[in-house]
Scaffold this motif. Structure first.
Motif: not given
Length: 193
Positions: A37-57
């Motif tokens: 049941r935590d996988l949705g949270f883990m996916r959302a957390l993963y996106e936030t941890l890569r947000a700065e990097e992804m903002a450059r793309v």
């Protein structure tokens, strides 16, 4: 595109050995074993941890989401197959998921596979407190210390690890630098006596 979370899982686990420091417990923090049941949270957390990097793309939103979905899936499968005996933990504040801590307690050094907090919880000393607790726990066991990897572009995390006594070890591995912290010599000698 929606990530097919139903195809992902965590290895079976027992109660966590990792303790939350008393000062964090008083503030309402705790850890528990990660579940399906935590996988949705883990996916959302993963996106936030890569947000700065992804903002450059400059990708269309659909392409960005598809990329993040596939990268999360690959990372999750790597962690859960390579480190089947690890503790996959959710860090909670008053029952709400705010981060994750993946830890493998194997000799000679325990491996902090991953530690990450939602942006609203970063910079508050939580990660440092958790790592200091792991250092105390390693001192109380027969571990030589802790090891982890830090992204080369994550200067804040690198600075925290250096403040906690971690040293760079070996060369760069892809986009990461391996670091380690050793139990102080006097304590290590007492643990083996």
């Amino acid at each position: 595109m929606t990530l097919p979370l139903s195809g992902l899982a965590f290895p079976p686990s027992r109660e966590p050995s990792t303790r939350v420091p008393a000062d964090l417990r008083k503030q309402g923090f705790g850890v528990r074993i990660a579940e399906q049941r935590d996988l949705g949270f883990m996916r959302a957390l993963y996106e936030t941890l890569r947000a700065e990097e992804m903002a450059r793309v400059a990708w269309p939103e659909g392409a960005r989401q598809s990329f993040l979905d596939s990268q999360f899936t690959l990372q999750h499968r790597h962690f859960t197959t390579q480190f089947q005996h690890a503790e996959f933990l959710v860090l909670e504040h008053r029952g709400q998921a705010v981060g994750r801590l993946y830890l493998l307690r194997e000799s000679p050094r325990w491996l902090v596979i991953d530690i990450g907090l939602l942006p609203a919880w970063q910079g508050r000393g939580i990660g440092g407190a958790l790592l200091r607790q792991l250092q105390r726990d390693a001192q109380g066991s027969h571990a030589q210390g802790l090891a982890l990897h830090v992204r080369l572009d994550n200067g804040r995390a690198h600075a925290l690890y250096v403040r906690l006594g971690f040293r760079e070890q070996g060369g760069v591995e892809g986009l990461h630098q391996r670091m380690h912290w050793d139990v102080p010599t006097a304590v290590a000698q007492l643990n083996t006596a």
